[in-house]
Design a protein around this motif. Structure first.
Motif, mmCIF file in Angstrom:
data_model
loop_
_atom_site.group_PDB
_atom_site.id
_atom_site.type_symbol
_atom_site.label_atom_id
_atom_site.label_comp_id
_atom_site.label_asym_id
_atom_site.label_seq_id
_atom_site.Cartn_x
_atom_site.Cartn_y
_atom_site.Cartn_z
ATOM 1 N N UNK A 6 0.829 -1.205 0.000
ATOM 2 C CA UNK A 6 0.000 0.000 0.000
ATOM 3 C C UNK A 6 0.867 1.261 0.000
ATOM 4 N N UNK A 7 0.205 2.404 0.035
ATOM 5 C CA UNK A 7 0.910 3.686 -0.031
ATOM 6 C C UNK A 7 1.820 3.942 1.165
ATOM 7 N N UNK A 8 1.633 3.191 2.258
ATOM 8 C CA UNK A 8 2.475 3.329 3.450
ATOM 9 C C UNK A 8 3.585 2.288 3.504
ATOM 10 N N UNK A 9 3.691 1.470 2.466
ATOM 11 C CA UNK A 9 4.730 0.450 2.431
ATOM 12 C C UNK A 9 4.364 -0.844 3.130
ATOM 13 N N UNK A 10 3.106 -0.975 3.563
ATOM 14 C CA UNK A 10 2.652 -2.215 4.188
ATOM 15 C C UNK A 10 2.361 -3.249 3.101
ATOM 16 N N UNK A 11 2.721 -4.487 3.383
ATOM 17 C CA UNK A 11 2.459 -5.573 2.441
ATOM 18 C C UNK A 11 1.130 -6.235 2.776
ATOM 19 N N UNK A 12 0.368 -6.534 1.730
ATOM 20 C CA UNK A 12 -0.947 -7.151 1.871
ATOM 21 C C UNK A 12 -1.028 -8.399 1.009
ATOM 22 N N UNK A 13 -1.778 -9.361 1.497
ATOM 23 C CA UNK A 13 -2.067 -10.570 0.744
ATOM 24 C C UNK A 13 -3.569 -10.597 0.495
ATOM 25 N N UNK A 14 -3.946 -10.847 -0.754
ATOM 26 C CA UNK A 14 -5.353 -10.884 -1.139
ATOM 27 C C UNK A 14 -5.604 -12.199 -1.851
ATOM 28 N N UNK A 15 -6.729 -12.829 -1.510
ATOM 29 C CA UNK A 15 -7.086 -14.044 -2.242
ATOM 30 C C UNK A 15 -8.578 -14.142 -2.411
ATOM 31 N N UNK A 16 -8.950 -14.929 -3.413
ATOM 32 C CA UNK A 16 -10.351 -15.128 -3.754
ATOM 33 C C UNK A 16 -10.691 -16.604 -3.611
ATOM 34 N N UNK A 17 -11.794 -16.870 -2.925
ATOM 35 C CA UNK A 17 -12.309 -18.235 -2.807
ATOM 36 C C UNK A 17 -13.741 -18.222 -3.326
ATOM 37 N N UNK A 18 -14.138 -19.327 -3.954
ATOM 38 C CA UNK A 18 -15.475 -19.417 -4.534
ATOM 39 C C UNK A 18 -16.268 -20.538 -3.867
ATOM 40 N N UNK A 19 -17.552 -20.261 -3.640
ATOM 41 C CA UNK A 19 -18.476 -21.218 -3.035
ATOM 42 C C UNK A 19 -19.737 -21.285 -3.890
ATOM 43 N N UNK A 20 -20.374 -22.440 -3.907
ATOM 44 C CA UNK A 20 -21.598 -22.594 -4.697
ATOM 45 C C UNK A 20 -22.696 -21.646 -4.228
ATOM 46 N N UNK A 21 -22.811 -21.482 -2.909
ATOM 47 C CA UNK A 21 -23.832 -20.623 -2.318
ATOM 48 C C UNK A 21 -23.474 -20.409 -0.849
ATOM 49 N N UNK A 22 -24.268 -19.614 -0.149
ATOM 50 C CA UNK A 22 -23.973 -19.298 1.257
ATOM 51 C C UNK A 22 -24.060 -20.536 2.148
ATOM 52 N N UNK A 23 -24.988 -21.421 1.884
ATOM 53 C CA UNK A 23 -25.126 -22.643 2.683
ATOM 54 C C UNK A 23 -23.857 -23.498 2.562
ATOM 55 N N UNK A 24 -23.345 -23.638 1.362
ATOM 56 C CA UNK A 24 -22.107 -24.386 1.140
ATOM 57 C C UNK A 24 -20.941 -23.701 1.832
ATOM 58 N N UNK A 25 -20.884 -22.387 1.751
ATOM 59 C CA UNK A 25 -19.817 -21.622 2.409
ATOM 60 C C UNK A 25 -19.812 -21.881 3.905
ATOM 61 N N UNK A 26 -20.981 -21.816 4.525
ATOM 62 C CA UNK A 26 -21.064 -22.043 5.968
ATOM 63 C C UNK A 26 -20.675 -23.476 6.341
ATOM 64 N N UNK A 27 -21.101 -24.443 5.537
ATOM 65 C CA UNK A 27 -20.756 -25.844 5.802
ATOM 66 C C UNK A 27 -19.246 -26.063 5.697
ATOM 67 N N UNK A 28 -18.618 -25.457 4.702
ATOM 68 C CA UNK A 28 -17.167 -25.589 4.558
ATOM 69 C C UNK A 28 -16.429 -24.880 5.688
ATOM 70 N N UNK A 29 -16.947 -23.770 6.151
ATOM 71 C CA UNK A 29 -16.350 -23.093 7.299
ATOM 72 C C UNK A 29 -16.352 -24.032 8.516
ATOM 73 N N UNK A 30 -17.487 -24.656 8.783
ATOM 74 C CA UNK A 30 -17.584 -25.557 9.936
ATOM 75 C C UNK A 30 -16.627 -26.735 9.805
ATOM 76 N N UNK A 31 -16.529 -27.271 8.603
ATOM 77 C CA UNK A 31 -15.652 -28.415 8.351
ATOM 78 C C UNK A 31 -14.175 -28.026 8.461
ATOM 79 N N UNK A 32 -13.816 -26.880 7.929
ATOM 80 C CA UNK A 32 -12.421 -26.452 7.835
ATOM 81 C C UNK A 32 -11.897 -25.859 9.136
#
Length: 105
Positions: free
Chosen positions: A46-72
């Motif tokens: 960023x403009x202050x010299x801080x390093x950032x990591x960004x990533x994208x994850x895809x889920x079929x829908x919110x229900x699947x996202x929540x189930x994977x959160x619980x599992x993971x």
């Protein structure tokens, strides 16, 4: 419709190289084995010299996202993985956004 999760982490000083290396070797293989779909990963300073990591994850829908959160993010994760994560990224600077597609064409 699929949901894309944008996750942004501020990397701690001197962890710019260690974080992606550990993520690739340990964290991502575990998450993929649990059913997470990783779309892409990025780093930026960023403009202050801080390093950032960004990533994208895809889920079929919110229900699947929540189930994977619980599992993971189980007790093993909390006891063994989470502490290691926060040696390399700033816990107070985690940003998670859910992106919904907008069809423009």
């Amino acid at each position: 419709m699929a949901i894309v999760e944008l996750r942004e982490y501020k990397i701690k000083p001197n962890m710019k190289h260690a974080w992606p290396k550990w993520l690739k070797a340990e964290l991502l293989p575990y998450q993929v084995s649990q059913g997470m779909r990783i779309l892409q990963t990025y780093v930026y300073a960023d403009e202050n010299g801080n390093d950032w990591f960004v990533w994208l994850r895809e889920f079929d829908d919110e229900q699947t996202r929540q189930a994977l959160y619980e599992k993971t993010y189980n007790q093993w994760w909390k006891d063994h993985v989470r502490p290691k994560v926060f040696t390399m990224i700033e816990q107070d600077n985690i940003k998670v956004r859910l992106l919904n597609p907008v069809k423009l064409v």
